[in-house]
Design a protein around this motif. Structure first.
Motif, mmCIF file in Angstrom:
data_model
loop_
_atom_site.group_PDB
_atom_site.id
_atom_site.type_symbol
_atom_site.label_atom_id
_atom_site.label_comp_id
_atom_site.label_asym_id
_atom_site.label_seq_id
_atom_site.Cartn_x
_atom_site.Cartn_y
_atom_site.Cartn_z
ATOM 1 N N THR A 1 -2.276 19.303 -2.169
ATOM 2 C CA THR A 1 -1.298 18.759 -3.055
ATOM 3 C C THR A 1 -0.603 19.928 -4.090
ATOM 4 O O THR A 1 0.149 20.149 -4.393
ATOM 5 C CB THR A 1 -1.345 17.533 -3.797
ATOM 6 O OG1 THR A 1 -2.610 17.596 -4.796
ATOM 7 C CG2 THR A 1 -1.711 16.240 -2.936
ATOM 8 N N GLY B 1 -8.624 8.909 -4.618
ATOM 9 C CA GLY B 1 -7.810 7.890 -5.513
ATOM 10 C C GLY B 1 -8.609 6.497 -5.484
ATOM 11 O O GLY B 1 -9.489 6.456 -4.643
ATOM 12 N N PHE C 1 -7.867 2.102 -6.117
ATOM 13 C CA PHE C 1 -7.057 0.979 -6.501
ATOM 14 C C PHE C 1 -7.835 -0.280 -6.335
ATOM 15 O O PHE C 1 -8.835 -0.393 -5.831
ATOM 16 C CB PHE C 1 -5.689 0.887 -5.603
ATOM 17 C CG PHE C 1 -5.910 0.432 -4.278
ATOM 18 C CD1 PHE C 1 -5.951 -0.585 -3.785
ATOM 19 C CD2 PHE C 1 -6.088 1.747 -3.372
ATOM 20 C CE1 PHE C 1 -5.935 -0.649 -2.286
ATOM 21 C CE2 PHE C 1 -6.216 1.561 -2.213
ATOM 22 C CZ PHE C 1 -6.049 0.381 -1.418
ATOM 23 N N ARG D 1 -2.096 7.258 4.200
ATOM 24 C CA ARG D 1 -1.566 6.006 3.360
ATOM 25 C C ARG D 1 -2.950 4.947 3.540
ATOM 26 O O ARG D 1 -3.599 5.055 4.675
ATOM 27 C CB ARG D 1 -0.585 5.275 3.823
ATOM 28 C CG ARG D 1 0.638 5.902 3.298
ATOM 29 C CD ARG D 1 1.951 5.373 3.670
ATOM 30 N NE ARG D 1 3.192 5.920 3.062
ATOM 31 C CZ ARG D 1 3.634 7.093 3.842
ATOM 32 N NH1 ARG D 1 3.164 7.373 5.085
ATOM 33 N NH2 ARG D 1 4.772 7.594 3.239
ATOM 34 N N VAL E 1 -1.018 2.323 -0.477
ATOM 35 C CA VAL E 1 -1.191 3.168 -1.332
ATOM 36 C C VAL E 1 -1.252 4.593 -0.736
ATOM 37 O O VAL E 1 -2.070 4.821 0.080
ATOM 38 C CB VAL E 1 -2.704 3.221 -2.179
ATOM 39 C CG1 VAL E 1 -2.567 4.110 -3.546
ATOM 40 C CG2 VAL E 1 -2.594 1.780 -3.094
ATOM 41 N N ARG E 2 -0.440 5.514 -1.211
ATOM 42 C CA ARG E 2 -0.496 6.924 -0.659
ATOM 43 C C ARG E 2 -1.425 7.733 -1.251
ATOM 44 O O ARG E 2 -1.227 7.795 -2.750
ATOM 45 C CB ARG E 2 1.016 7.348 -0.956
ATOM 46 C CG ARG E 2 1.143 8.746 -0.253
ATOM 47 C CD ARG E 2 2.503 9.250 -0.817
ATOM 48 N NE ARG E 2 2.678 10.638 -0.648
ATOM 49 C CZ ARG E 2 3.622 11.473 0.148
ATOM 50 N NH1 ARG E 2 4.524 10.615 0.606
ATOM 51 N NH2 ARG E 2 3.383 12.618 0.251
ATOM 52 N N MET E 3 -2.031 8.384 -0.845
ATOM 53 C CA MET E 3 -3.021 9.295 -1.403
ATOM 54 C C MET E 3 -2.733 10.651 -1.178
ATOM 55 O O MET E 3 -2.356 11.071 -0.200
ATOM 56 C CB MET E 3 -4.370 9.028 -0.823
ATOM 57 C CG MET E 3 -5.003 7.510 -0.963
ATOM 58 S SD MET E 3 -5.705 7.397 -2.517
ATOM 59 C CE MET E 3 -5.877 5.739 -2.758
ATOM 60 N N PRO E 4 -3.310 11.468 -2.111
ATOM 61 C CA PRO E 4 -4.148 11.303 -3.140
ATOM 62 C C PRO E 4 -3.325 10.646 -4.317
ATOM 63 O O PRO E 4 -2.191 11.249 -4.720
ATOM 64 C CB PRO E 4 -4.888 12.539 -3.457
ATOM 65 C CG PRO E 4 -4.088 13.551 -2.966
ATOM 66 C CD PRO E 4 -3.239 12.875 -1.773
ATOM 67 N N THR E 5 -4.044 9.962 -5.232
ATOM 68 C CA THR E 5 -3.285 9.306 -6.561
ATOM 69 C C THR E 5 -3.443 10.118 -7.457
ATOM 70 O O THR E 5 -3.091 10.231 -8.495
ATOM 71 C CB THR E 5 -3.508 7.999 -6.714
ATOM 72 O OG1 THR E 5 -4.895 7.460 -6.978
ATOM 73 C CG2 THR E 5 -2.842 7.065 -5.540
ATOM 74 N N ASP F 1 -4.466 13.027 -10.065
ATOM 75 C CA ASP F 1 -4.056 14.425 -10.551
ATOM 76 C C ASP F 1 -5.403 15.391 -11.119
ATOM 77 O O ASP F 1 -6.378 15.298 -10.414
ATOM 78 C CB ASP F 1 -2.956 14.234 -11.424
ATOM 79 C CG ASP F 1 -1.962 15.311 -11.420
ATOM 80 O OD1 ASP F 1 -2.061 15.997 -10.427
ATOM 81 O OD2 ASP F 1 -1.452 16.021 -12.524
ATOM 82 N N HIS G 1 -10.542 14.720 -12.040
ATOM 83 C CA HIS G 1 -10.805 13.955 -11.057
ATOM 84 C C HIS G 1 -12.670 13.823 -11.115
ATOM 85 O O HIS G 1 -13.078 12.913 -10.366
ATOM 86 C CB HIS G 1 -10.441 13.685 -9.535
ATOM 87 C CG HIS G 1 -10.247 15.220 -9.239
ATOM 88 N ND1 HIS G 1 -9.596 16.225 -9.703
ATOM 89 C CD2 HIS G 1 -10.661 15.680 -7.792
ATOM 90 C CE1 HIS G 1 -9.756 17.340 -9.017
ATOM 91 N NE2 HIS G 1 -10.425 17.009 -7.893
#
Lengths: 580, 141
Positions: free
Chosen positions: A186, A496, A498, A526, A545-549, A551, A554
């Motif tokens: 990313t 990420g 959730f 996802r 959830v789309r990964m990575p969440t 920033d 981490h």
């Protein structure tokens, strides 16, 4: 990537809708951002063409020079015309290089720690945040980030291509190391967006080489020279920063990647090992904290002399190093090839390990391999050549591929194919079936790691796995998504997390929670999760959830989550016997 | 190796997962074949055997399986087809099982065993599907 994730103000003129109205063909370019050198290639309508800069270089040094108010990247090389001058300037502290090693890494990372011996400033706090990096401008440290440096470089690269093509360029296929985490990917996408480039695809370097190989094999078959049967190739790539291996099965223009493996080992490590060998108190001298202009200069001279010696050792049995580093420091030494190999034996062992791993994962033996392809600057080191060929039980390597141009050529090919270009001669009639380089899974059973999509699964992929609660009447569960090879969650990269909420109040182990991971054709990950048993009106909806969440920072998150919640939100792998 | 549950198939038809862009037309989890050799004729439309996914008969050789996989991949891979990857995922799952001799033997055996063990009605009603592959074979090529 299939979807555009980041948008940049300057991109607004060319959105997807008016693409068709553009008068020029929007063919993606291929870019190989190397730790040491970058190159760019285009599909010129008939074949792949590598572009040269104003100094007629195809491989351009990867650095950005900070001087007063002007920035200049290695694409044009600034004002310096001579190689020696350029190197000296790069090592003066005013230039940032090795961006590919630093991008998307935390300050606890050993690669960042090793980068503290570089002439520019790399400051770490060791707490899992991004390192502070800065270049020396007018005797002052000016801060920047690896993304910013890379973006400046890509901007110049883009300008070079546009000057050549005489029309704007928007899409690009970039090659990345196999060892790059999704988080690092990313970062590369962000740097591209900053430079006004849309990433059509990020391709692991050896798979780009595999694609070029598939094209050559296809051509051979057309010319009735090849037999058209499946060919197994082992591709070994070692550059300045990373080392990657791929095993591919090629037939009929389809390049099927059977296994990938990679590690963060390359010429930079070899160079540092030799410098440490030549100068015993090297670590004290180039400690970042006490950097002075004099010291930076001495270290620069040592670096250049060492680099030169390593290059010479590729063809000579021994070489003499005579370097006056100033301040009464002198290095006079006869370095033999045996000594060089001894100093770097750990690196060679790492290379060996990933080749063996890759063959094991591909379920192949050395006898199955038809061709061994060696690419990357460090593949010219005799020990590395003999090591790879020895493991593959081959006399020689595949000769029809240029070791420095293969990756970028493959990226340009993929760019043309992914842009929908067809060629009457059939030379773009190719397909690569990629695989995931690392296990993807979630934390379960305490600190354990349950891999849902194991490494070397063909992409696109979708897998699911059932979990259950670890406490009685547990109403919430944490889905912490990790990527990596470790058996424990904390050994892997956290992508990420959730929560699944509203779990019906039942004894532990009684509910069934499904966690599904999906990687689409654009390599977007996802995660879907929710309660599948008991079913009923009361069950909450699934979560996607789309990964990575995550920033930055981490490194902290995993520990913070563990500290805050302990095992309260834990999931457990549902034992086999309980499953229907 | 983590002791993972066997329900790994992506296309397991399950009400709760209906939202996952399910392509249930050819759900490999609901194979209802009487005998591995008679697969092609035995399976009703909408439920394919792994052989049918590859367009092959049950006795196909390893070479035929590879060739069929490549040929179909060139049609169904999202890079070519431009669509979602469900078709390709199913194709690849079929290939992954059939190209591994052990997994293929197990698959052939299970298909036969299941066909004899269950009355016809039970075979079509199983919402959860019957796990027929293991984690280990699922990740191999």
């Amino acid at each position: 990537m299939a979807e555009q994730f980041y948008t940049v103000a300057s991109d607004s003129e060319t959105t997807g809708d008016d693409k068709a109205q553009q008068s020029f063909p929007d063919v993606a370019i291929g870019i190989d951002i190397g730790t040491s050198r970058c190159s760019v290639a285009i599909w010129n309508g008939h074949q792949v063409e590598l572009l040269k800069n104003t100094r007629s270089q195809k491989g351009m040094r990867s650095y950005v020079m900070f001087k007063d108010d002007t920035l200049s990247a290695g694409v044009t090389g600034g004002a310096t015309k001579e190689h020696a001058h350029e190197e000296r300037d790069i090592l003066s502290g005013s230039a940032i290089f090795n961006m590919k090693r630093l991008i998307g890494r935390m300050d606890t990372d050993e690669v960042v720690q090793a980068s503290k011996t570089l002439p520019f400033l790399v400051q770490t706090l060791g707490i899992g945040v991004r390192p502070f990096i800065a270049a020396l401008v007018n005797n002052m440290w000016r801060s920047t980030t690896p993304e910013e440096v890379l973006a400046i470089f890509l901007l110049e690269l883009k300008a070079l291509v546009e000057m050549h093509l005489k029309h704007p360029v928007r899409n690009a296929v970039l090659t990345i190391p196999v060892a790059f985490s999704r988080f690092q990917q990313t970062r590369i996408e962000r740097a591209c967006a900053m430079a006004g480039l849309h990433v059509l695809r990020l391709m692991p370097e050896p798979t780009a080489v595999a694609l070029l190989y598939a094209q050559q094999q296809q051509q051979l078959m057309h010319d009735n020279m090849g037999s058209g049967i499946e060919k197994i190739a082992l591709i070994f790539n070692i550059g300045a920063g990373y080392c990657d291996v791929a095993v591919s099965a090629t037939a009929g223009g389809v390049s099927q990647i059977r296994a990938l493996s990679g590690c963060t080992v390359g010429g930079e490590d070899i160079l540092q090992n030799v410098m440490r060998h030549l100068l015993p108190n090297y670590d004290n001298l180039c400690d970042n904290a006490g950097q002075t202009t004099d010291r930076i200069k001495s270290m620069g001279l040592l670096r250049m002399a060492t680099q030169d010696a390593i290059h010479k050792l590729a063809s000579q049995e021994s070489t003499e190093i005579n370097a006056d580093l100033g301040n009464g420091l002198k290095v006079c030494k006869l370095l033999s090839r045996a000594e060089f190999e001894q100093v770097n034996h750990v690196i060679f062992e790492k290379c060996e390990r990933i080749i063996k791993q890759c063959l094991l994962d591909a379920k192949l033996t050395p006898e199955d391999i038809n061709d061994v392809i060696l690419v990357g600057g460090c593949s010219r080191i005799p020990k590395i050549r003999s090591l790879v060929l020895g493991l593959c039980k081959k006399e020689g390597s595949y000769g029809s591929i240029d070791d420095l141009e293969a990756a970028v050529s493959g990226a340009a090919l993929e760019g043309a194919i992914a842009s929908g270009v067809t060629d009457p001669s059939g030379s773009l009639d190719l397909l690569t079936i990629q695989v995931t380089p690392m296990n993807l899974g979630i934390r379960s059973d305490g600190d354990g790691f349950a891999a849902i999509i194991p490494r070397n699964t063909a992409v696109p992929a979708r897998r699911d796995m059932l979990f259950t609660t670890s406490q009685d009447n547990q109403a919430e569960a944490l889905v912490a998504v990790y990527e990596g090879e470790g058996k424990q969650a904390e050994e892997n990269h956290l992508l990420g997390y959730f929560k699944i909420t509203g779990i019906p109040p039942v004894p532990k182990g009684a509910v069934e929670i499904s966690v599904c991971m999906d990687i689409d054709a654009g390599n977007v990950l996802r995660v879907f999760a929710g309660v599948v048993k008991p079913q009923g009106e009361a069950t909450p909806p699934f979560i996607e959830v789309r990964m990575p969440t995550l920033d930055d920072g981490h490194g902290w998150c995993g520990q913070a989550l563990a500290k805050m919640y302990g095992s309260k939100l834990d999931l457990a792998v549902l034992p086999k016997k309980l499953q229907p | 190796m983590i002791s993972a549950p066997p329900v790994m198939q992506s296309s397991v038809a399950r009400p709760a997962l209906a939202g996952f862009r399910q392509a249930a037309s050819c759900s490999s989890s609901r194979r209802t074949v009487r005998c591995a050799v008679a697969v092609a004729s035995a399976a009703p439309a909408g439920r394919c055997t792994l052989y049918e996914v590859l367009g092959l008969r049950a006795g196909a050789t390893g070479g035929e399986i590879k060739a069929a996989y490549r040929r179909l991949a060139r049609e169904r891979h999202p890079d070519v087809a431009g669509a979602a990857g469900d078709d390709f995922i199913r194709l690849h799952d079929a290939y992954a099982t059939l190209s591994d001799p052990d997994a293929r033997a197990r698959y052939d055996r299970d298909v036969v065993v299941q066909a004899y063990a269950q009355p016809p009605a039970a075979r079509t009603n199983g919402v959860w599907g019957r796990p027929r592959r293991t984690w280990e074979t699922d990740q191999c090529w």
